[in-house]
Every structure is written in C-alpha cells, then in structure tokens.
Design an enzyme around this catalytic site. Structure first.
Site, PDB file in Angstrom:
ATOM      1  N   ARG A   1      10.833   6.400  30.236  1.00  0.00           N
ATOM      2  CA  ARG A   1      11.321   5.009  30.125  1.00  0.00           C
ATOM      3  C   ARG A   1      11.553   4.553  28.693  1.00  0.00           C
ATOM      4  NH1 ARG A   1       7.514   4.642  34.054  1.00  0.00           N
ATOM      5  NH2 ARG A   1       8.422   4.598  36.147  1.00  0.00           N
TER       6      ARG A   1
ATOM      7  N   LYS B   1      24.467   1.520  21.517  1.00  0.00           N
ATOM      8  CA  LYS B   1      25.064   2.067  22.748  1.00  0.00           C
ATOM      9  C   LYS B   1      24.808   3.563  22.773  1.00  0.00           C
ATOM     10  CE  LYS B   1      28.970  -0.906  23.930  1.00  0.00           C
ATOM     11  NZ  LYS B   1      30.424  -0.886  24.172  1.00  0.00           N
TER      12      LYS B   1
ATOM     13  N   GLU C   1      38.317   4.480  12.839  1.00  0.00           N
ATOM     14  CA  GLU C   1      37.312   3.459  13.173  1.00  0.00           C
ATOM     15  C   GLU C   1      36.991   2.605  11.942  1.00  0.00           C
ATOM     16  OE1 GLU C   1      36.435   2.796  16.235  1.00  0.00           O
ATOM     17  OE2 GLU C   1      36.139   4.623  17.407  1.00  0.00           O
TER      18      GLU C   1
ATOM     19  N   LYS D   1      30.660  -4.178  11.866  1.00  0.00           N
ATOM     20  CA  LYS D   1      30.085  -3.901  13.185  1.00  0.00           C
ATOM     21  C   LYS D   1      28.776  -4.671  13.377  1.00  0.00           C
ATOM     22  CE  LYS D   1      29.109  -0.813  16.804  1.00  0.00           C
ATOM     23  NZ  LYS D   1      29.327   0.471  17.442  1.00  0.00           N
TER      24      LYS D   1
ATOM     25  N   GLU E   1      27.649  -6.870  24.742  1.00  0.00           N
ATOM     26  CA  GLU E   1      29.080  -6.959  25.034  1.00  0.00           C
ATOM     27  C   GLU E   1      29.418  -7.998  26.104  1.00  0.00           C
ATOM     28  OE1 GLU E   1      31.220  -3.234  24.752  1.00  0.00           O
ATOM     29  OE2 GLU E   1      32.846  -4.035  25.956  1.00  0.00           O
TER      30      GLU E   1
ATOM     31  N   ARG F   1      31.680  -8.716  21.133  1.00  0.00           N
ATOM     32  CA  ARG F   1      31.569  -7.257  20.951  1.00  0.00           C
ATOM     33  C   ARG F   1      32.799  -6.537  21.521  1.00  0.00           C
ATOM     34  NH1 ARG F   1      26.276  -3.269  21.027  1.00  0.00           N
ATOM     35  NH2 ARG F   1      27.461  -1.441  20.453  1.00  0.00           N
TER      36      ARG F   1
ATOM     37  N   ASN G   1      36.686  -2.963  20.721  1.00  0.00           N
ATOM     38  CA  ASN G   1      37.547  -2.080  21.518  1.00  0.00           C
ATOM     39  C   ASN G   1      39.009  -2.115  21.067  1.00  0.00           C
ATOM     40  OD1 ASN G   1      35.490  -1.165  23.221  1.00  0.00           O
ATOM     41  ND2 ASN G   1      35.614  -3.040  24.425  1.00  0.00           N
TER      42      ASN G   1
ATOM     43  N   HIS H   1      41.315   0.739  21.710  1.00  0.00           N
ATOM     44  CA  HIS H   1      40.604   1.672  22.581  1.00  0.00           C
ATOM     45  C   HIS H   1      41.131   1.728  24.012  1.00  0.00           C
ATOM     46  CE1 HIS H   1      37.855   2.031  19.292  1.00  0.00           C
ATOM     47  NE2 HIS H   1      37.020   2.803  19.964  1.00  0.00           N
TER      48      HIS H   1
ATOM     49  N   HIS I   1      41.632   5.345  24.822  1.00  0.00           N
ATOM     50  CA  HIS I   1      40.766   6.030  25.785  1.00  0.00           C
ATOM     51  C   HIS I   1      41.575   6.769  26.832  1.00  0.00           C
ATOM     52  CE1 HIS I   1      36.567   3.994  25.423  1.00  0.00           C
ATOM     53  NE2 HIS I   1      36.625   5.139  24.781  1.00  0.00           N
TER      54      HIS I   1
ATOM     55  N   HIS J   1      38.370  11.392  19.429  1.00  0.00           N
ATOM     56  CA  HIS J   1      38.241   9.980  19.785  1.00  0.00           C
ATOM     57  C   HIS J   1      39.033   9.083  18.831  1.00  0.00           C
ATOM     58  CE1 HIS J   1      36.385   6.308  21.252  1.00  0.00           C
ATOM     59  NE2 HIS J   1      36.079   5.993  20.002  1.00  0.00           N
TER      60      HIS J   1
HETATM   61  N1  LIG Z   1      27.808   4.573  20.791  1.00  0.00           N
HETATM   62  C1  LIG Z   1      28.866   3.999  20.272  1.00  0.00           C
HETATM   63  O1  LIG Z   1      28.895   2.798  20.009  1.00  0.00           O
HETATM   64  C2  LIG Z   1      30.057   4.849  19.965  1.00  0.00           C
HETATM   65  C3  LIG Z   1      31.100   4.322  19.199  1.00  0.00           C
HETATM   66  C4  LIG Z   1      32.174   5.154  18.874  1.00  0.00           C
HETATM   67  C5  LIG Z   1      32.163   6.472  19.314  1.00  0.00           C
HETATM   68  N2  LIG Z   1      31.131   6.948  20.068  1.00  0.00           N
HETATM   69  C6  LIG Z   1      31.095   8.331  20.529  1.00  0.00           C
HETATM   70  O2  LIG Z   1      31.044   9.182  19.396  1.00  0.00           O
HETATM   71  C7  LIG Z   1      31.552  10.460  19.754  1.00  0.00           C
HETATM   72  C8  LIG Z   1      32.461  10.951  18.650  1.00  0.00           C
HETATM   73  O3  LIG Z   1      31.709  11.115  17.485  1.00  0.00           O
HETATM   74  P1  LIG Z   1      32.221  12.008  16.269  1.00  0.00           P
HETATM   75  O4  LIG Z   1      33.621  11.688  15.992  1.00  0.00           O
HETATM   76  O5  LIG Z   1      31.222  11.891  15.204  1.00  0.00           O
HETATM   77  O6  LIG Z   1      32.297  13.456  16.904  1.00  0.00           O
HETATM   78  P2  LIG Z   1      31.286  14.627  17.245  1.00  0.00           P
HETATM   79  O7  LIG Z   1      29.870  14.242  17.206  1.00  0.00           O
HETATM   80  O8  LIG Z   1      31.819  15.232  18.494  1.00  0.00           O
HETATM   81  O9  LIG Z   1      31.536  15.623  16.032  1.00  0.00           O
HETATM   82  C9  LIG Z   1      32.818  16.168  15.875  1.00  0.00           C
HETATM   83  C10 LIG Z   1      32.771  17.616  15.417  1.00  0.00           C
HETATM   84  O10 LIG Z   1      32.446  17.667  14.042  1.00  0.00           O
HETATM   85  C11 LIG Z   1      31.382  18.560  13.842  1.00  0.00           C
HETATM   86  N3  LIG Z   1      30.620  18.023  12.712  1.00  0.00           N
HETATM   87  C12 LIG Z   1      29.789  16.964  12.697  1.00  0.00           C
HETATM   88  N4  LIG Z   1      29.358  16.725  11.450  1.00  0.00           N
HETATM   89  C13 LIG Z   1      29.930  17.648  10.658  1.00  0.00           C
HETATM   90  C14 LIG Z   1      29.889  17.906   9.262  1.00  0.00           C
HETATM   91  N5  LIG Z   1      29.182  17.135   8.425  1.00  0.00           N
HETATM   92  N6  LIG Z   1      30.611  18.936   8.782  1.00  0.00           N
HETATM   93  C15 LIG Z   1      31.369  19.709   9.615  1.00  0.00           C
HETATM   94  N7  LIG Z   1      31.442  19.512  10.934  1.00  0.00           N
HETATM   95  C16 LIG Z   1      30.743  18.489  11.447  1.00  0.00           C
HETATM   96  C17 LIG Z   1      30.640  18.629  15.148  1.00  0.00           C
HETATM   97  O11 LIG Z   1      29.986  19.859  15.314  1.00  0.00           O
HETATM   98  C18 LIG Z   1      31.763  18.464  16.152  1.00  0.00           C
HETATM   99  O12 LIG Z   1      32.358  19.703  16.439  1.00  0.00           O
HETATM  100  C19 LIG Z   1      32.251  10.273  21.080  1.00  0.00           C
HETATM  101  O13 LIG Z   1      31.460  10.870  22.070  1.00  0.00           O
HETATM  102  C20 LIG Z   1      32.315   8.773  21.266  1.00  0.00           C
HETATM  103  O14 LIG Z   1      32.273   8.390  22.618  1.00  0.00           O
HETATM  104  C21 LIG Z   1      30.087   6.151  20.389  1.00  0.00           C
HETATM  105 ZN   LIG Z   2      35.637   4.117  19.133  1.00  0.00          ZN
END
Ligand SMILES: NC(=O)c1ccc[n+]([C@@H]2O[C@H](COP(=O)([O-])OP(=O)(O)OC[C@H]3O[C@@H](n4cnc5c(N)ncnc54)[C@H](O)[C@@H]3O)[C@@H](O)[C@H]2O)c1
Ligand SMILES: [Zn+2]
Length: 355
Positions: A115, A136, A178, A219, A229, A233, A237, A240, A244, A257
């Site tokens: 939990r 999130k 972003e 943010k 949200e 918030r 988006n 997005h 998406h 993304h």
């Molecule tokens: N929670 C939220 O509010 C929120 C907001 C926006 C996005 N997201 C989520 O975030 C995710 C995308 O995140 P992301 O863009 O960081 O992608 P990711 O975590 O998938 O990383 C992208 C790639 O880069 C590589 N990588 C990471 N750091 C590295 C580094 N320093 N050097 C070399 N390679 C590296 C990883 O191994 C991966 O292959 C999605 O799942 C999306 O839904 C969440």
């Molecule tokens: Zn996003």
C-alpha cells in the site's frame, strides 16, 4: 540548485546540479531499513559505476528492461516478487534510476507495494524533468498507455544534468518538446529564445540545467494548484491529445513520446488559429530532424478513433488544450471537422517539405 515542489499532499525538493546523487541524505527519511534501486538496464551499463560512487550507501539492485518496455504488467509482477523475496518492508526506500519510463514504473511499484512505500527519483533524461515531478506514476495495458496508475509523490528528485550527455539525438529531441511545451504554456520570451534553435548540435549544447529548472518551475506551479488534474493540470496536455494518438498508432516506443508531442503541437497551433506559430514550429522541427513523416502513415479516421478512446475524452466531445496566445492556455471542445482540417494542413506541410 534546489527547487521545492509543493502539493496538497506533500512538499519535496528537486536537487538539480552536477553530483546531485551525493545529496541523497537531504531526502532520505531519518529512519529506513534498506535501499532498493530500480535501474534502467541501459542506463546502468552507462552510468552504474558513477551512480555507486556518488551514492556511497548499500543497496539492492533490480535491473529493469530499458525504456518503455519496462512499463508492463509482467514486469510489475516480477518486481513485486523481487521485493517480497528480498523482504523489502514498508520502511524501505525505492530509488528509480533512468528516464521517465523507469520513473513511472518504479513509482507505481512504490505506490502499490504494501500500500505504498517511499521513493526517490534520479532522472537521466531531459524528458524526465516533466515525468519526475508531479507524482503521476503508472504502467501500460495492451489496450492503452498509462491506463494503470496512481498518484504517488516522491521524497525528492536528484537530477544530475551530466547524465544527459550520453542521450542519443532522438531522446534530446523528445525531451526538448516537453521543455518548450512548458515555455509555450507560460512565457513568450523564453519560448522565442527556444524557437531560435535550429540545429541538433546547438540543441545538445543548451544550458540544460537552466532550461530544466525553468521547465520544472512551470510544472510545479501548475501541480501546486491542482495535484489530481481537476482543473489547470490539464494544460500540461498541450500537444498530447493528437500526440498520444500518433504515439499509440506507431506502436509505443517506436515514436518517442516527446517526438509525438512535438508533432501534436503543430496541430494544436492550427486549432488555436495561430497559423504563423504552426508553420514556424513545423520548420523548426524539420531542421532539428524530427520524424515528421509519421503523420502520413495513419489516416485521420484512425487518429480520431484513438483520440475518442483516450481516457481524457469522455463522451462525444473532443477536448483540446489550446492557446489564446503563448502563455495563455485554455481547454476547449473541438469539432471533428476542425481536427481533420488541421491534420490535412500538417500532412501538406510534410509533403511540401519532401519536394
Ligand atoms: N508521470 C508523468 O507525469 C509523465 C510525464 C511525461 C512522460 N511520462 C512518461 O515518461 C516516459 C518517457 O520518458 P523518457 O523520454 O525519459 O524515456 P525512457 O525512460 O523510455 O528513456 C528513453 C531511452 O533512453 C535511454 N536512456 C535514459 N537515460 C539515458 C542516458 N542518460 N543516456 C543514454 N540513454 C539513456 C533509456 O534506456 C531508453 O532506452 C513515457 O513512458 C511517458 O509516458 C510520464
Ligand atoms: Zn508528455
């Protein structure tokens, strides 16, 4: 540099500087029984040694598949097994080391294991300035992205921009979207400056610490007003709704993304009646090498079907975040025909670009 995120349920620091992991004692609880690190496998190969050197504490390590493929129910179950077999307790602290995917995944594990146990974010991508802040967390279902999730704020975020140097160009582009989204939502001077960057080399050379700090502040301000949200918030988006749909149709992980969001912003600007901004932004994306061809691979019917299914669009109305002008977002219902038109204009820009 230290920023504070204040929400209705918690307040926590974002420590944004070289060597940030060394400040972990500032965010750890006074008493805890053990540390468990969930690391992106690829990031661990690149930066595991540096991580260990800076952390300088004992921990158990759980390596997770790199990137988006981590966010599955199968990995979720495996991770729960790992925690139970290692007798991780409610007094343990989970650490996420990697990009937004590992942050979302480990955050959701932390939100639901017994939990809820505390967790710390150690982001390694530009995009994660967005995902690591705001609480999130979640994983994907085969029927939709981020469909299983929870709100769970971290104890803190330790962000070292040095790790960004090893990001491939595609991830720099993805993260930049972003960042500029936060600029478009808030500040004309800042977004004008970011709009002058037209080569991937100058993009890579940006002062990322400064840019990430500005993005996080935008943010944070929004999340402070609306943690769950219910109102403002939704502005986050921007770009997005259409983005998406593209991301999902391309198959998660194939179109990044942020790349999808960048393309979604072109459509958003058309829908907002900001013609000049739409074409300028498109040209900038083209110069920076964004995968714009993606929009020609799907029909507008497929895109609209996905948008309707998306959780943020209940009922018949299709809601979009639009801009009156840069810095002035609002939520509006958009007619299907208008989306069709904006999509066609985007496709035309891509076709013109080819010739
Ligand atoms: N929670 C939220 O509010 C929120 C907001 C926006 C996005 N997201 C989520 O975030 C995710 C995308 O995140 P992301 O863009 O960081 O992608 P990711 O975590 O998938 O990383 C992208 C790639 O880069 C590589 N990588 C990471 N750091 C590295 C580094 N320093 N050097 C070399 N390679 C590296 C990883 O191994 C991966 O292959 C999605 O799942 C999306 O839904 C969440
Ligand atoms: Zn996003």
């Amino acid at each position: 540099m230290e920023l504070t995120i204040q929400t209705a349920s918690a307040a926590y620091p974002v420590i944004l500087q070289e060597g940030a992991i060394q400040s972990i004692s500032n965010v750890l609880p006074a008493q805890y029984d053990r540390l468990v690190v969930f690391a992106d496998q690829h990031v661990w190969t690149l930066h595991g040694e540096e991580f260990k050197r800076q952390l300088d504490l004992e921990f158990s390590l759980h390596l997770v598949r790199a990137g988006e493929s981590a966010k599955t129910l199968t990995h979720y179950e495996q991770s729960m097994t790992f925690l139970l077999e290692n007798a991780v307790s409610r007094k343990s602290v989970l650490i996420a080391f990697g990009g937004g995917a590992i942050g979302d995944f480990a955050g959701f594990v932390a939100a639901t294991y017994m939990r809820g146990i505390p967790f710390i974010q150690i982001p390694t991508t530009i995009l994660a300035h967005d995902s690591a802040v705001g609480g999130k967390t979640g994983i994907n279902h085969s029927l939709g992205k981020n469909m299983i999730g929870a709100f769970h704020q971290p104890l803190g975020v330790l962000y070292d921009p040095t790790f960004l140097k090893t990001l491939p160009d595609s991830e720099v582009r993805s993260g930049f979207s972003e960042v500029i989204k936060h600029a478009f939502l808030s500040d004309g001077t800042w977004s004008n400056h970011l709009q002058t960057i037209t080569s991937i080399n100058s993009l890579r050379k940006l002062d990322w610490q400064a840019e990430l700090a500005k993005g996080i502040q935008v943010k944070a301000k929004i999340v402070e007003q609306d943690e769950k949200e219910a109102s403002v918030r939704k502005y986050l988006n921007l770009g997005h709704t259409y983005g998406h749909a593209l991301e999902a149709l391309a198959g998660f992980g194939r179109l990044k993304h942020g790349e999808a969001v960048a393309i979604g912003l072109v459509v958003t600007f058309y829908l907002s009646g900001l013609e000049q901004l739409a074409t300028n932004w498109f040209k900038q994306l083209s110069k920076l090498g964004y995968p714009l061809e993606a929009v020609t691979q799907f029909s507008i019917e497929e895109i609209i079907t996905y948008i309707r299914k998306d959780k943020k669009n209940s009922g018949e109305d299709i809601q979009f975040v639009l801009l009156h002008e840069i810095g002035k977002p609002y939520v509006s219902t958009v007619h299907e025909e208008a989306i069709r038109l904006a999509h066609d204009r985007l496709v035309n820009l891509v076709k013109e670009e080819r010739t």
